[in-house]
Design an enzyme around this catalytic site. Sequence first.
Site, PDB file in Angstrom:
ATOM      1  N   ASP A 138       0.845  -1.191   0.000  1.00 55.85           N
ATOM      2  CA  ASP A 138       0.000   0.000   0.000  1.00 55.85           C
ATOM      3  C   ASP A 138       0.885   1.246   0.000  1.00 55.85           C
ATOM      4  O   ASP A 138       1.871   1.324   0.723  1.00 55.85           O
ATOM      5  CB  ASP A 138      -0.915  -0.006   1.241  1.00 55.85           C
ATOM      6  CG  ASP A 138      -2.073   0.954   1.098  1.00 55.85           C
ATOM      7  OD1 ASP A 138      -3.221   0.505   0.998  1.00 55.85           O
ATOM      8  OD2 ASP A 138      -1.826   2.190   1.071  1.00 55.85           O
TER       9      ASP A 138
ATOM     10  N   GLN B 165     -14.582   2.283   1.099  1.00 56.85           N
ATOM     11  CA  GLN B 165     -13.840   1.886  -0.107  1.00 56.85           C
ATOM     12  C   GLN B 165     -13.582   3.112  -0.981  1.00 56.85           C
ATOM     13  O   GLN B 165     -14.523   3.817  -1.351  1.00 56.85           O
ATOM     14  CB  GLN B 165     -14.633   0.831  -0.887  1.00 56.85           C
ATOM     15  CG  GLN B 165     -13.892   0.316  -2.112  1.00 56.85           C
ATOM     16  CD  GLN B 165     -14.647  -0.809  -2.830  1.00 56.85           C
ATOM     17  OE1 GLN B 165     -15.759  -1.174  -2.450  1.00 56.85           O
ATOM     18  NE2 GLN B 165     -14.035  -1.338  -3.867  1.00 56.85           N
TER      19      GLN B 165
ATOM     20  N   HIS C  37     -10.295  -5.174  -3.231  1.00 57.77           N
ATOM     21  CA  HIS C  37      -8.952  -5.430  -2.704  1.00 57.77           C
ATOM     22  C   HIS C  37      -9.041  -5.803  -1.236  1.00 57.77           C
ATOM     23  O   HIS C  37      -9.932  -5.353  -0.517  1.00 57.77           O
ATOM     24  CB  HIS C  37      -8.049  -4.205  -2.879  1.00 57.77           C
ATOM     25  CG  HIS C  37      -8.656  -2.929  -2.397  1.00 57.77           C
ATOM     26  ND1 HIS C  37      -9.586  -2.220  -3.126  1.00 57.77           N
ATOM     27  CD2 HIS C  37      -8.496  -2.247  -1.236  1.00 57.77           C
ATOM     28  CE1 HIS C  37      -9.954  -1.145  -2.448  1.00 57.77           C
ATOM     29  NE2 HIS C  37      -9.321  -1.141  -1.293  1.00 57.77           N
TER      30      HIS C  37
HETATM   31  P1  AMP Z   1      -9.707   1.492   0.299  1.00 55.29           P
HETATM   32  O1  AMP Z   1      -9.835   2.763   1.064  1.00 55.29           O
HETATM   33  O2  AMP Z   1     -10.072   0.270   1.090  1.00 55.29           O
HETATM   34  O3  AMP Z   1     -10.415   1.550  -1.040  1.00 55.29           O
HETATM   35  O4  AMP Z   1      -8.169   1.305   0.041  1.00 55.29           O
HETATM   36  C1  AMP Z   1      -7.483   1.805  -1.063  1.00 55.29           C
HETATM   37  C2  AMP Z   1      -6.041   1.700  -0.708  1.00 55.29           C
HETATM   38  O5  AMP Z   1      -5.290   1.807  -1.891  1.00 55.29           O
HETATM   39  C3  AMP Z   1      -5.547   2.816   0.229  1.00 55.29           C
HETATM   40  O6  AMP Z   1      -5.017   2.234   1.409  1.00 55.29           O
HETATM   41  C4  AMP Z   1      -4.481   3.543  -0.598  1.00 55.29           C
HETATM   42  O7  AMP Z   1      -3.390   3.954   0.179  1.00 55.29           O
HETATM   43  C5  AMP Z   1      -4.094   2.467  -1.605  1.00 55.29           C
HETATM   44  N1  AMP Z   1      -3.578   2.986  -2.867  1.00 55.29           N
HETATM   45  C6  AMP Z   1      -4.124   3.927  -3.668  1.00 55.29           C
HETATM   46  N2  AMP Z   1      -3.366   4.115  -4.767  1.00 55.29           N
HETATM   47  C7  AMP Z   1      -2.316   3.261  -4.654  1.00 55.29           C
HETATM   48  C8  AMP Z   1      -1.181   2.972  -5.460  1.00 55.29           C
HETATM   49  N3  AMP Z   1      -0.958   3.614  -6.614  1.00 55.29           N
HETATM   50  N4  AMP Z   1      -0.300   2.042  -5.022  1.00 55.29           N
HETATM   51  C9  AMP Z   1      -0.503   1.403  -3.866  1.00 55.29           C
HETATM   52  N5  AMP Z   1      -1.556   1.603  -3.057  1.00 55.29           N
HETATM   53  C10 AMP Z   1      -2.449   2.529  -3.446  1.00 55.29           C
END
Ligand code: AMP
Length: 114
Positions: free
Chosen positions: A30, A94, A100
Amino acid sequence: MEECIFCKIIKGEIPSKKVYEDDKVLAFYDISPEAPTHFLVIPKEHIKSANEVNEKNCEIVAHIFVVINKIARELGIDKRGYRIVNNCGEDGGQTVGHMHFHVLGGRELQWPPG
Ligand code: AMP
Ligand code: ZN
């Protein structure tokens, strides 16, 4: 799914720090870690959220859990334990519309979350 950032990560159009990959799933760290170990596991098939899991596509969820178990052992977070989180939809927090599973470990985690 032109504008899905996780589909772009799968295609290599956006860089990521890969933890594991096979023909069905990708795991990567992440970008904004909430624990010393924090990675995401995603299906390569674009499934919007856990709310879209059905009899036809549900095998991927079992596979993701097997993969999480394998990675946890490799990263050494299996002994003390870890948390698997799936945020589903708006109220579930989300922010990326490609299902994910967060895996968080390496410190004692509080419960319940906010
Ligand atoms: P959610 O809030 O459950 O939808 O989680 C989305 C997650 O994706 C968050 O923890 C972000 O930090 C992570 N995220 C967003 N963009 C990226 C990226 N380019 N690479 C890695 N993690 C990411
Ligand atoms: Zn996607």
